[in-house]
Design a protein around this motif. Structure first.
Motif, PDB file in Angstrom:
ATOM      1  N   ARG A  83     -76.534 -45.299  12.778  1.00 44.46           N
ATOM      2  CA  ARG A  83     -77.118 -45.279  14.128  1.00 44.46           C
ATOM      3  C   ARG A  83     -77.223 -43.874  14.715  1.00 44.46           C
ATOM      4  NH1 ARG A  83     -73.579 -49.701  14.122  1.00 44.46           N
ATOM      5  NH2 ARG A  83     -71.933 -48.451  15.079  1.00 44.46           N
ATOM      6  N   ALA A  84     -76.708 -42.866  14.015  1.00 46.96           N
ATOM      7  CA  ALA A  84     -76.696 -41.502  14.551  1.00 46.96           C
ATOM      8  C   ALA A  84     -78.083 -40.868  14.508  1.00 46.96           C
ATOM      9  CB  ALA A  84     -75.711 -40.641  13.765  1.00 46.96           C
ATOM     10  N   VAL A  85     -78.269 -39.866  15.351  1.00 43.31           N
ATOM     11  CA  VAL A  85     -79.507 -39.078  15.321  1.00 43.31           C
ATOM     12  C   VAL A  85     -79.598 -38.383  13.960  1.00 43.31           C
ATOM     13  CG1 VAL A  85     -80.754 -37.149  16.353  1.00 43.31           C
ATOM     14  CG2 VAL A  85     -79.442 -38.727  17.808  1.00 43.31           C
ATOM     15  N   PRO A  86     -80.717 -38.496  13.249  1.00 41.06           N
ATOM     16  CA  PRO A  86     -80.814 -37.935  11.881  1.00 41.06           C
ATOM     17  C   PRO A  86     -81.139 -36.441  11.862  1.00 41.06           C
ATOM     18  CG  PRO A  86     -82.837 -39.084  12.412  1.00 41.06           C
ATOM     19  CD  PRO A  86     -81.914 -39.290  13.601  1.00 41.06           C
ATOM     20  N   ASP A  87     -80.366 -35.662  12.610  1.00 41.69           N
ATOM     21  CA  ASP A  87     -80.630 -34.229  12.690  1.00 41.69           C
ATOM     22  C   ASP A  87     -79.803 -33.414  11.697  1.00 41.69           C
ATOM     23  OD1 ASP A  87     -78.121 -34.470  13.783  1.00 41.69           O
ATOM     24  OD2 ASP A  87     -78.627 -33.590  15.728  1.00 41.69           O
ATOM     25  N   GLY A  88     -79.043 -34.111  10.852  1.00 36.68           N
ATOM     26  CA  GLY A  88     -78.247 -33.414   9.848  1.00 36.68           C
ATOM     27  C   GLY A  88     -76.873 -32.993  10.319  1.00 36.68           C
ATOM     28  N   HIS A  89     -76.498 -33.385  11.532  1.00 33.91           N
ATOM     29  CA  HIS A  89     -75.208 -32.967  12.066  1.00 33.91           C
ATOM     30  C   HIS A  89     -74.185 -34.102  12.158  1.00 33.91           C
ATOM     31  CE1 HIS A  89     -76.487 -28.874  12.920  1.00 33.91           C
ATOM     32  NE2 HIS A  89     -77.645 -29.393  13.263  1.00 33.91           N
ATOM     33  N   THR A  90     -74.567 -35.291  11.705  1.00 31.91           N
ATOM     34  CA  THR A  90     -73.627 -36.397  11.542  1.00 31.91           C
ATOM     35  C   THR A  90     -73.824 -36.935  10.137  1.00 31.91           C
ATOM     36  OG1 THR A  90     -73.777 -36.982  13.893  1.00 31.91           O
ATOM     37  CG2 THR A  90     -72.832 -38.626  12.407  1.00 31.91           C
ATOM     38  N   ILE A  91     -72.846 -36.700   9.283  1.00 37.92           N
ATOM     39  CA  ILE A  91     -72.942 -37.014   7.861  1.00 37.92           C
ATOM     40  C   ILE A  91     -71.803 -37.956   7.481  1.00 37.92           C
ATOM     41  CG2 ILE A  91     -72.948 -36.070   5.523  1.00 37.92           C
ATOM     42  CD1 ILE A  91     -75.347 -35.170   7.185  1.00 37.92           C
ATOM     43  N   ILE A 254     -66.488 -40.523  -3.883  1.00 37.10           N
ATOM     44  CA  ILE A 254     -66.893 -40.183  -2.516  1.00 37.10           C
ATOM     45  C   ILE A 254     -68.157 -39.333  -2.607  1.00 37.10           C
ATOM     46  CG2 ILE A 254     -64.593 -40.343  -1.512  1.00 37.10           C
ATOM     47  CD1 ILE A 254     -64.370 -37.308  -1.664  1.00 37.10           C
ATOM     48  N   SER A 255     -68.990 -39.440  -1.586  1.00 34.58           N
ATOM     49  CA  SER A 255     -70.281 -38.764  -1.586  1.00 34.58           C
ATOM     50  C   SER A 255     -70.637 -38.367  -0.163  1.00 34.58           C
ATOM     51  CB  SER A 255     -71.353 -39.698  -2.148  1.00 34.58           C
ATOM     52  OG  SER A 255     -71.515 -40.830  -1.286  1.00 34.58           O
ATOM     53  N   LEU A 256     -71.737 -37.662  -0.005  1.00 37.89           N
ATOM     54  CA  LEU A 256     -72.278 -37.352   1.317  1.00 37.89           C
ATOM     55  C   LEU A 256     -73.632 -38.036   1.463  1.00 37.89           C
ATOM     56  CD1 LEU A 256     -71.552 -33.535   1.861  1.00 37.89           C
ATOM     57  CD2 LEU A 256     -70.231 -35.510   2.665  1.00 37.89           C
ATOM     58  N   VAL A 257     -73.797 -38.785   2.544  1.00 35.91           N
ATOM     59  CA  VAL A 257     -75.082 -39.421   2.848  1.00 35.91           C
ATOM     60  C   VAL A 257     -75.368 -39.234   4.334  1.00 35.91           C
ATOM     61  CG1 VAL A 257     -74.998 -41.128   0.981  1.00 35.91           C
ATOM     62  CG2 VAL A 257     -73.975 -41.664   3.188  1.00 35.91           C
ATOM     63  N   ALA A 258     -76.647 -39.248   4.670  1.00 34.87           N
ATOM     64  CA  ALA A 258     -77.085 -38.987   6.043  1.00 34.87           C
ATOM     65  C   ALA A 258     -77.866 -40.172   6.577  1.00 34.87           C
ATOM     66  CB  ALA A 258     -77.962 -37.733   6.072  1.00 34.87           C
ATOM     67  N   PRO A 259     -78.045 -40.249   7.895  1.00 32.92           N
ATOM     68  CA  PRO A 259     -78.931 -41.280   8.443  1.00 32.92           C
ATOM     69  C   PRO A 259     -80.352 -41.109   7.922  1.00 32.92           C
ATOM     70  CG  PRO A 259     -77.685 -40.172  10.189  1.00 32.92           C
ATOM     71  CD  PRO A 259     -77.476 -39.375   8.938  1.00 32.92           C
ATOM     72  N   LYS A 260     -81.048 -42.210   7.771  1.00 33.03           N
ATOM     73  CA  LYS A 260     -82.442 -42.148   7.343  1.00 33.03           C
ATOM     74  C   LYS A 260     -83.242 -41.294   8.330  1.00 33.03           C
ATOM     75  CE  LYS A 260     -86.471 -45.134   6.598  1.00 33.03           C
ATOM     76  NZ  LYS A 260     -86.982 -46.527   6.690  1.00 33.03           N
ATOM     77  N   GLY A 261     -84.098 -40.420   7.802  1.00 35.89           N
ATOM     78  CA  GLY A 261     -84.950 -39.591   8.652  1.00 35.89           C
ATOM     79  C   GLY A 261     -84.541 -38.142   8.708  1.00 35.89           C
ATOM     80  N   MET A 262     -83.417 -37.771   8.068  1.00 32.52           N
ATOM     81  CA  MET A 262     -83.036 -36.359   8.035  1.00 32.52           C
ATOM     82  C   MET A 262     -84.109 -35.571   7.274  1.00 32.52           C
ATOM     83  SD  MET A 262     -79.489 -34.705   6.587  1.00 32.52           S
ATOM     84  CE  MET A 262     -79.311 -32.951   6.297  1.00 32.52           C
ATOM     85  N   LYS A 263     -84.426 -34.384   7.756  1.00 32.71           N
ATOM     86  CA  LYS A 263     -85.474 -33.572   7.148  1.00 32.71           C
ATOM     87  C   LYS A 263     -85.136 -33.248   5.691  1.00 32.71           C
ATOM     88  CE  LYS A 263     -86.887 -31.302  11.453  1.00 32.71           C
ATOM     89  NZ  LYS A 263     -86.970 -29.997  12.158  1.00 32.71           N
ATOM     90  N   ARG A 264     -86.156 -33.332   4.849  1.00 30.44           N
ATOM     91  CA  ARG A 264     -85.939 -33.091   3.427  1.00 30.44           C
ATOM     92  C   ARG A 264     -85.426 -31.683   3.146  1.00 30.44           C
ATOM     93  NH1 ARG A 264     -91.048 -35.827   0.133  1.00 30.44           N
ATOM     94  NH2 ARG A 264     -90.650 -37.998   0.750  1.00 30.44           N
ATOM     95  N   GLU A 265     -85.952 -30.703   3.883  1.00 29.36           N
ATOM     96  CA  GLU A 265     -85.517 -29.335   3.632  1.00 29.36           C
ATOM     97  C   GLU A 265     -84.049 -29.132   4.009  1.00 29.36           C
ATOM     98  OE1 GLU A 265     -88.060 -29.099   7.510  1.00 29.36           O
ATOM     99  OE2 GLU A 265     -87.983 -30.297   5.654  1.00 29.36           O
ATOM    100  N   ASN A 266     -83.587 -29.864   5.034  1.00 31.02           N
ATOM    101  CA  ASN A 266     -82.185 -29.764   5.412  1.00 31.02           C
ATOM    102  C   ASN A 266     -81.284 -30.508   4.428  1.00 31.02           C
ATOM    103  OD1 ASN A 266     -82.887 -28.216   7.583  1.00 31.02           O
ATOM    104  ND2 ASN A 266     -82.618 -29.818   9.125  1.00 31.02           N
TER     105      ASN A 266
END
Length: 325
Positions: A83-91, A254-266
């Motif tokens: 549910r987080a904003v997909p800005d790359g700052h909540t992983i 364990i892995s790192l995943v982000a909310p859907k919509g994070m920029k590909r370059e980030n």
């Protein structure tokens, strides 16, 4: 001639564009990055993630903080990141249970990891260790299988809970060998270890790091580990495949995943920074001392890995007819 109002609008637009470009160039240093971990502080996954965050920060890539959010078998932390904003700052620090097991066990999660989360990288993995009590008389997997086939249901095995990766490792072993044992689920690993050490339970499929002190002291017997290679912490203990049961493998990771919509370059940038840390020999040694192996990946490889793990454990769950009340 531009009017003053138009000039102001152009200036604002250019300013916004410059700010956006600067933020993209500066990621992940433009603001703090939060790693949401579905475990309480103190475990091996927590320790590995904290060291990773410290390394990234000390290398000047920004501020990295850990938020421990245990509960609901990892579903609380996972739902928060979905549910987080997909800005790359909540992983999310994604784990075996939350990403590939729980979607089969909890039909009403409200999200699907494969469509609502974006892989960044694998971080580390560890095998499960199969241990037996001294009182059981079991000294090898061959002993275990022979006794289980001779007296189906007599042997019991402890795990850290129904539907956990350790429980499913036991169910996979039962399916591969055609034996029947009774799972005794505990609320965590310490109670399971205590009862195996006391001879009240025959054996267990347990966390390697937690079990290691009792193995080293001789209170319990390590029969095998469930990975494709022997872990450095137990070099003299065979894998399940080496013990005579090829084709078996069960890892926690364990892995790192982000909310859907994070920029590909980030995604690509963070994955690259993380993998550089994971490849460092000092970090590898430190991770091994925590009972895990540092293992990185590209986002694309992580996506393929998750698909394979999901299919594998879905089959085990359905084959064992596991249901949660």
């Amino acid at each position: 001639m531009f009017t003053s109002a138009l000039r102001s609008l152009i200036a604002l637009g250019l300013g916004a564009l410059i700010a956006t470009l600067a933020a993209a160039q500066d990621y992940p240093a433009d603001k703090p990055v939060k790693f949401v971990l579905p475990f309480p502080p103190g475990g091996s996954a927590d320790a590995v993630t904290r060291e990773l965050a410290d390394k990234l920060q000390s290398q000047g890539h920004g501020i990295f903080i850990i938020e421990n959010k245990p509960g609901a078998a990892g579903n609380l932390a996972t739902g928060q990141v979905v549910r987080a904003v997909p800005d790359g700052h909540t992983i999310l620090v994604g784990v075996t249970g939350a990403l590939v097991i729980n979607p089969e066990l909890y039909p009403n999660l409200g999200y699907r990891p494969e469509t609502d989360l974006t892989p960044i990288s694998m971080l580390a993995q560890a095998p499960v260790v199969i241990v037996a009590s001294r009182e059981s008389g079991l000294t090898s997997l061959k002993d275990l299988v022979q006794r289980a086939k001779a007296k189906p249901g007599e042997l019991s095995y402890a795990t850290n809970g129904t539907g956990t990766s350790h429980h499913l490792a036991g169910e996979l072993f039962k399916q591969k060998t055609g034996i029947f044992m009774v799972n005794i689920p505990y609320n965590g690993t310490p109670g399971a270890l205590q009862d195996i050490g006391g001879g009240r339970v025959d054996l267990g499929f347990l966390d390697l790091t937690a079990a290691l002190p009792m193995i080293q002291s001789g209170r319990i017997v390590a029969l095998a580990t469930t990975g494709s290679a022997r872990p450095s912490a137990l070099p003299n203990v065979p894998t399940v495949a080496e013990a005579g049961y090829p084709g078996y493998e069960a890892m926690t990771w364990i892995s790192l995943v982000a909310p859907k919509g994070m920029k590909r370059e980030n995604i690509a940038k963070l994955s690259g920074l993380v993998n550089a840390v994971l490849a460092d020999e000092a970090f590898k040694k430190s991770t091994a001392a925590k009972g895990m192996e540092a293992v990185g990946s590209t986002p694309e490889a992580m996506q393929r890995f998750l698909a394979g793990e999901t299919e594998k454990w879905r089959g085990v769950i359905r084959g064992a007819n596991i249901r949660l009340n």
